[in-house]
Enzyme design. Sequence first.
Site, PDB file in Angstrom:
ATOM      1  N   ARG A  18     101.104 -41.316 -18.430  1.00 55.61           N
ATOM      2  CA  ARG A  18     102.106 -40.417 -17.920  1.00 55.61           C
ATOM      3  C   ARG A  18     102.279 -40.426 -16.282  1.00 55.61           C
ATOM      4  O   ARG A  18     103.213 -40.594 -15.706  1.00 55.61           O
ATOM      5  CB  ARG A  18     102.094 -39.103 -18.211  1.00 55.61           C
ATOM      6  CG  ARG A  18     102.136 -38.843 -19.816  1.00 55.61           C
ATOM      7  CD  ARG A  18     103.738 -38.981 -20.189  1.00 55.61           C
ATOM      8  NE  ARG A  18     104.773 -37.926 -19.613  1.00 55.61           N
ATOM      9  CZ  ARG A  18     106.000 -37.778 -20.083  1.00 55.61           C
ATOM     10  NH1 ARG A  18     106.352 -38.779 -20.929  1.00 55.61           N
ATOM     11  NH2 ARG A  18     106.673 -36.917 -19.335  1.00 55.61           N
TER      12      ARG A  18
ATOM     13  N   THR B 165     110.096 -38.086 -14.941  1.00 55.65           N
ATOM     14  CA  THR B 165     111.450 -38.423 -15.832  1.00 55.65           C
ATOM     15  C   THR B 165     112.433 -39.042 -14.988  1.00 55.65           C
ATOM     16  O   THR B 165     113.081 -40.036 -15.305  1.00 55.65           O
ATOM     17  CB  THR B 165     111.472 -37.293 -16.691  1.00 55.65           C
ATOM     18  OG1 THR B 165     110.544 -37.132 -17.498  1.00 55.65           O
ATOM     19  CG2 THR B 165     112.908 -37.679 -17.554  1.00 55.65           C
TER      20      THR B 165
ATOM     21  N   ARG C 240     107.950 -45.722 -12.356  1.00 51.56           N
ATOM     22  CA  ARG C 240     109.388 -45.288 -11.953  1.00 51.56           C
ATOM     23  C   ARG C 240     109.734 -45.178 -10.631  1.00 51.56           C
ATOM     24  O   ARG C 240     110.711 -45.492 -10.119  1.00 51.56           O
ATOM     25  CB  ARG C 240     109.559 -44.060 -12.974  1.00 51.56           C
ATOM     26  CG  ARG C 240     109.723 -43.999 -14.382  1.00 51.56           C
ATOM     27  CD  ARG C 240     109.561 -42.742 -15.039  1.00 51.56           C
ATOM     28  NE  ARG C 240     109.830 -42.943 -16.527  1.00 51.56           N
ATOM     29  CZ  ARG C 240     109.583 -41.975 -17.316  1.00 51.56           C
ATOM     30  NH1 ARG C 240     108.975 -40.657 -17.003  1.00 51.56           N
ATOM     31  NH2 ARG C 240     109.932 -42.106 -18.755  1.00 51.56           N
TER      32      ARG C 240
ATOM     33  N   ASN D 228     114.940 -45.064 -16.786  1.00 52.00           N
ATOM     34  CA  ASN D 228     113.699 -44.853 -16.329  1.00 52.00           C
ATOM     35  C   ASN D 228     112.600 -45.842 -16.713  1.00 52.00           C
ATOM     36  O   ASN D 228     111.315 -45.452 -16.713  1.00 52.00           O
ATOM     37  CB  ASN D 228     113.302 -43.665 -16.299  1.00 52.00           C
ATOM     38  CG  ASN D 228     113.325 -42.898 -17.756  1.00 52.00           C
ATOM     39  OD1 ASN D 228     113.606 -43.873 -18.763  1.00 52.00           O
ATOM     40  ND2 ASN D 228     113.242 -41.553 -17.753  1.00 52.00           N
TER      41      ASN D 228
ATOM     42  N   HIS E 114     109.008 -45.538 -21.660  1.00 54.26           N
ATOM     43  CA  HIS E 114     108.411 -44.121 -22.579  1.00 54.26           C
ATOM     44  C   HIS E 114     107.180 -44.240 -22.503  1.00 54.26           C
ATOM     45  O   HIS E 114     106.347 -45.247 -22.498  1.00 54.26           O
ATOM     46  CB  HIS E 114     109.254 -44.059 -23.860  1.00 54.26           C
ATOM     47  CG  HIS E 114     108.652 -43.266 -24.682  1.00 54.26           C
ATOM     48  ND1 HIS E 114     109.078 -42.076 -24.825  1.00 54.26           N
ATOM     49  CD2 HIS E 114     107.591 -43.404 -25.606  1.00 54.26           C
ATOM     50  CE1 HIS E 114     108.229 -41.347 -25.670  1.00 54.26           C
ATOM     51  NE2 HIS E 114     107.259 -42.218 -26.183  1.00 54.26           N
TER      52      HIS E 114
HETATM   53  P1  ADP Z   1     110.164 -38.584 -20.504  1.00 53.95           P
HETATM   54  O1  ADP Z   1     110.615 -39.959 -21.009  1.00 53.95           O
HETATM   55  O2  ADP Z   1     109.523 -38.557 -19.229  1.00 53.95           O
HETATM   56  O3  ADP Z   1     109.204 -37.995 -21.590  1.00 53.95           O
HETATM   57  P2  ADP Z   1     111.884 -36.741 -21.759  1.00 53.95           P
HETATM   58  O4  ADP Z   1     110.968 -36.741 -23.010  1.00 53.95           O
HETATM   59  O5  ADP Z   1     112.202 -35.469 -21.188  1.00 53.95           O
HETATM   60  O6  ADP Z   1     111.104 -37.375 -20.708  1.00 53.95           O
HETATM   61  O7  ADP Z   1     113.085 -37.313 -22.242  1.00 53.95           O
HETATM   62  C1  ADP Z   1     113.361 -38.652 -22.833  1.00 53.95           C
HETATM   63  C2  ADP Z   1     114.029 -39.489 -22.093  1.00 53.95           C
HETATM   64  O8  ADP Z   1     115.680 -39.005 -22.253  1.00 53.95           O
HETATM   65  C3  ADP Z   1     113.903 -39.865 -20.908  1.00 53.95           C
HETATM   66  O9  ADP Z   1     113.077 -40.543 -20.440  1.00 53.95           O
HETATM   67  C4  ADP Z   1     115.504 -40.369 -20.133  1.00 53.95           C
HETATM   68  O10 ADP Z   1     115.514 -41.622 -20.421  1.00 53.95           O
HETATM   69  C5  ADP Z   1     116.508 -39.360 -21.195  1.00 53.95           C
HETATM   70  N1  ADP Z   1     117.063 -38.323 -20.420  1.00 53.95           N
HETATM   71  C6  ADP Z   1     116.615 -37.165 -20.230  1.00 53.95           C
HETATM   72  N2  ADP Z   1     117.149 -36.305 -19.538  1.00 53.95           N
HETATM   73  C7  ADP Z   1     118.463 -37.027 -19.557  1.00 53.95           C
HETATM   74  C8  ADP Z   1     119.651 -36.549 -19.001  1.00 53.95           C
HETATM   75  N3  ADP Z   1     119.906 -35.572 -18.594  1.00 53.95           N
HETATM   76  N4  ADP Z   1     120.660 -37.579 -19.143  1.00 53.95           N
HETATM   77  C9  ADP Z   1     120.316 -38.632 -19.549  1.00 53.95           C
HETATM   78  N5  ADP Z   1     118.871 -39.377 -20.092  1.00 53.95           N
HETATM   79  C10 ADP Z   1     118.461 -38.264 -20.031  1.00 53.95           C
HETATM   80 MG    MG Z   2     109.065 -37.471 -23.464  1.00 53.05          MG
END
Ligand code: ADP
Ligand code: MG
Length: 199
Positions: free
Chosen positions: A126, A132, A143, A163, A166
Site C-alpha cells: 500500500r 488512492t 501513483r 490510479n 489495486h
Molecule cells: P484503493 O484502491 O486505494 O484501495 P478504494 O478501495 O477506496 O481505494 O477504492 C477502490 C477504487 O475505486 C480506487 O482505487 C479508484 O480506482 C476507485 N474510486 C474510488 N473513489 C472514486 C471516485 N470518487 N470516483 C471514481 N473512482 C473512484
Molecule cells: Mg481498496
Amino acid sequence: MAVTQHPKEEKTVVLIKPDGVKRGLIGEIISRFERRGLKVIALEMFQPKKDQIDEHYPKDEAWITRIGQKTIKNYQTYGADPKKEFGSEDPFEIGKIVRGWLMDYMTSGPLVKMVVRGIHAVNMVRKIAGATMPADAEMGTIRGDFSVDDATAANRDKRGIHNIVHASETPEEAEHEINFWFAPEEINDYKRAEEDIMF
Ligand code: ADP
Ligand code: MG
C-alpha cells in the site's frame, strides 16, 4: 495452539489496472516490489469479466459508504460540490455510483494479477502504491510518480479514477482476494538469492 505465521510469510494481492497495462508500466511496477525485497509468488495477465470485478470488491454497506466518504473528502479539499455531480450528499449513495464506474474501468482492458509476499506485505505494498487519489499521492510512490487523476476530475467524466494499481487493504481482504483470484497450485514458493542478506 494457533500457529502464527512468520512476518515474512504475509501475502497480498496486486492488480495492475487497465491504465497501468496500457501504459507499459507492468515491469516498472513489479520491479518496485522486487527491489524492496518483496517476492512475487503468482503472476498472470487476463481479461476480467464484470461479475469477477463485482466479486473482487466488497459490497457491504460499510465499504461502499467509505468510498463515498473518501470521495466527499476529496471534493472538500478542492471546493467541489458532490451534490452537483451525484445528485446526493449521502456517502452510501455516492459510493454506489462510484462502484458502478469502477466496474466499467476495471473491465476496460486486461489486468495483471499477482500475489506478493514479504514482511508486512499488505502495508508495504500500500505504501509503495501510494494514496488512492493520484493527485494526492506522494512522489516516490507508483501513483505519485505516474498518475495525476482524482475524484473531481474522474466523476465529471463519469468514470473510475485511473490510479494504475489495486492493492489489498488488510490481511483479511488479501485472503479473500487470494482465494478468489488464485487456485492453490498457482501460488509458488522459491528462495530469492538475496534473502539471507536482506532479512
Ligand atoms: P484503493 O484502491 O486505494 O484501495 P478504494 O478501495 O477506496 O481505494 O477504492 C477502490 C477504487 O475505486 C480506487 O482505487 C479508484 O480506482 C476507485 N474510486 C474510488 N473513489 C472514486 C471516485 N470518487 N470516483 C471514481 N473512482 C473512484
Ligand atoms: Mg481498496
